[in-house]
Write an enzyme that holds these catalytic residues in place. Structure first.
Site: not given
Length: 318
Positions: A44, A165, A131
């Site tokens: 990430e 994540c 995200k």
């Protein structure tokens, strides 16, 4: 193709220095590809580094904190932008090798930052995944993505997609990606601690796909080094000095099979983790579980995915 060689580049980013990060990523990806990999994953926000100060520096979330503001300005100045030519070395590596590269980055769109996991692929523009929900303190840095960047890349060996994540704890995001029929899924994490490994293994089992759970290695000293490379800031340096721990991200990357078993696992240091994926395992696993097919109940449940970009402003001539 019945087998697919893959690799995770578990490495320390160069915080804040995007140009230096791209140079390092290109070198590591080339090494992984020369080792046989046709799909390479980084963790990430490898480009720019994970903003660890949000969790580790006391006071970072306080209103008007001078160090936080200074770092935000640096990230805005350094972040990649759509069509960024600095990504060309990575793109050229994909084009010449035929391999795909998944890499996380801070991306600037207009005047906001996004957490983007890019999938670079040969002969095509990068596939974005921004995200959907920044986690906890990350909301101080990143804008929310939208459904327009939920997608997969079609390769000769199958489909590949990304989530980032804590998106792996969004049941409907998982269901949407399972519907797209991934053969390989890249799960991008700042570090793959125990619960993150569990989420990655669950995703593999649920989606009947292989998962590359890619983490970073990152230390307090990395933050100082990156800051100096971009000119430094006394306010940012003071914020970093308040961080107590020296090691902040500890790697732990894993490569997982569709039955949730771990095929390869990294330690806590920088390394390139390789594995050979037997793609026939996907079909074998679907015999007992297909969450998007015979194990679904479309007469009971229905998922609507809006893939229209949400820009917030519509200009018209009236």
């Amino acid at each position: 193709m019945t087998t697919l060689p893959v690799a995770i580049c578990q490495a320390a980013p160069i915080p804040l220095d995007f140009t230096g990060g791209i140079e390092k990523a290109t070198r590591l990806a080339r090494e992984a590809i020369e080792g046989g990999a046709k799909l390479v994953a980084f963790g990430e926000t490898f480009l720019g580094g994970y903003p660890l100060w949000l969790d580790e520096a006391p006071g970072a979330a306080l209103w008007d904190h001078p160090g936080t503001k200074a770092l935000h300005q640096i990230m805005l100045d350094q972040a990649i932008v759509p069509g960024d030519e600095r990504l060309l070395p990575l793109q050229e590596l994909c084009d010449e090798s035929g391999a795909c590269i998944s890499i996380g980055a801070h991306e600037r769109v207009r005047r906001s930052l996004y957490n983007n996991q890019l999938l670079l692929r040969p002969g095509e523009p990068p596939l974005d995944h921004r995200k959907l929900v920044p986690t906890h303190g990350e909301r101080l840095v990143w804008m929310r993505g939208d459904g327009s960047t939920l997608g997969v890349h079609e390769a000769e060996w199958g489909r590949a997609g990304n989530l980032i994540c804590w998106e792996h704890w969004m049941p409907l995001a998982r269901a949407a990606m399972h519907n797209l029929g991934e053969s390989v899924h890249i799960a991008a994490w700042p570090t793959v601690r125990e619960e993150y490994a569990l989420a990655s293994r669950h995703y593999a089992m649920e989606g009947r796909c292989f998962v590359l759970a890619a983490g970073l290695v990152q230390s307090k000293e990395d933050l100082f080094e990156g800051l100096m490379r971009v000119g430094g800031s006394p306010e940012a340096r003071e914020l970093f000095e308040a961080i107590e721990n020296s090691v902040l991200n500890r790697g732990g990357s894993i490569i997982v099979a569709p039955d949730a078993r771990v095929l390869a696992q990294a330690g806590e240091d920088e390394e390139i983790l390789h594995a050979e994926l037997d793609l026939s395992e996907i079909g074998q696993g679907l015999a007992s579980l297909d969450t998007d097919g015979h194990y679904s109940r479309p007469d009971v449940f229905e998922l609507n995915v809006d893939t229209e970009p949400k820009n917030g402003v519509v200009w018209s001539k009236g």
